[in-house]
Write a protein that holds these residues in place. Sequence first.
Motif, short mmCIF file in Angstrom:
data_model
loop_
_atom_site.label_atom_id
_atom_site.label_comp_id
_atom_site.label_asym_id
_atom_site.label_seq_id
_atom_site.Cartn_x
_atom_site.Cartn_y
_atom_site.Cartn_z
N LEU A 124 0.82 -1.20 0.00
CA LEU A 124 0.00 0.00 0.00
C LEU A 124 0.86 1.26 0.00
CD1 LEU A 124 -2.79 1.26 0.12
CD2 LEU A 124 -2.72 1.06 2.62
N VAL A 165 0.94 4.09 -2.99
CA VAL A 165 0.73 5.52 -2.75
C VAL A 165 1.93 6.31 -3.27
CG1 VAL A 165 0.53 7.30 -0.97
CG2 VAL A 165 -0.79 5.17 -0.77
N ALA A 213 1.82 9.13 -6.19
CA ALA A 213 2.19 10.49 -5.80
C ALA A 213 3.39 11.00 -6.60
CB ALA A 213 2.50 10.54 -4.31
N SER A 228 -1.91 -5.05 -3.66
CA SER A 228 -2.83 -4.52 -2.65
C SER A 228 -4.21 -5.15 -2.76
CB SER A 228 -2.93 -2.99 -2.80
OG SER A 228 -1.68 -2.37 -2.57
#
Length: 200
Positions: free
Chosen positions: A37, A41, A45, A71
């Motif tokens: 996870l 992210v 990003a 995930s």
Amino acid sequence: MAGTGSTKRTGNIFFAFAPWIIFDVVAGPSTWEYAALAALVASIALNVPDFRRGKFKILEVTGVVFFAVISVLALVLDHHDLVWLETYAQAISSGVIAVVCLASLAFVPFTSQYARESTPREHWDSPVFRHINLVLTAMWSAVFVVTAVLGVVAVHTRGGSDWLNWVIPVALLVLAVRFTEHYPDRYTARQRAAVPGGVS
């Protein structure tokens, strides 16, 4: 010139590898779901600016897809069904990068996508630029092949797993970054010296 912009080049490649490094550092028997996870992210990003401009680099897209799949698997499958992933998480992630890097050699060496950001457009098709990126991509491929093999060996080794999972892979990454910083300029300089009038 194909050999300029080494700081920007290695910086961009480092950011491309950052999610994978996060996953390798955090992943463990009880933490790989959180590692996936966190890496997902980070992948999203770090790549939002490129995605907004419609730029899709193979390593970045692979990262988003890979960590998204991992995930989702963590959410929908039982723990018993994921023992293999829990056991080989680090080796699998390194293996995926190795396959992507090796495959890119047949099409567009993945390092060239980053080198173009610091190299004038007129040099992109030059023999020097192509050679440099073939060498760099092959080198990174070898690093992750070795790292994946070390990860598998670590699973089946009672002692020395820290060396196999962390110390040697980190040392290889540091050496790879240093090589990426210096090889393009050194190769370009040699070509200039060997060819009267210089090279592009």
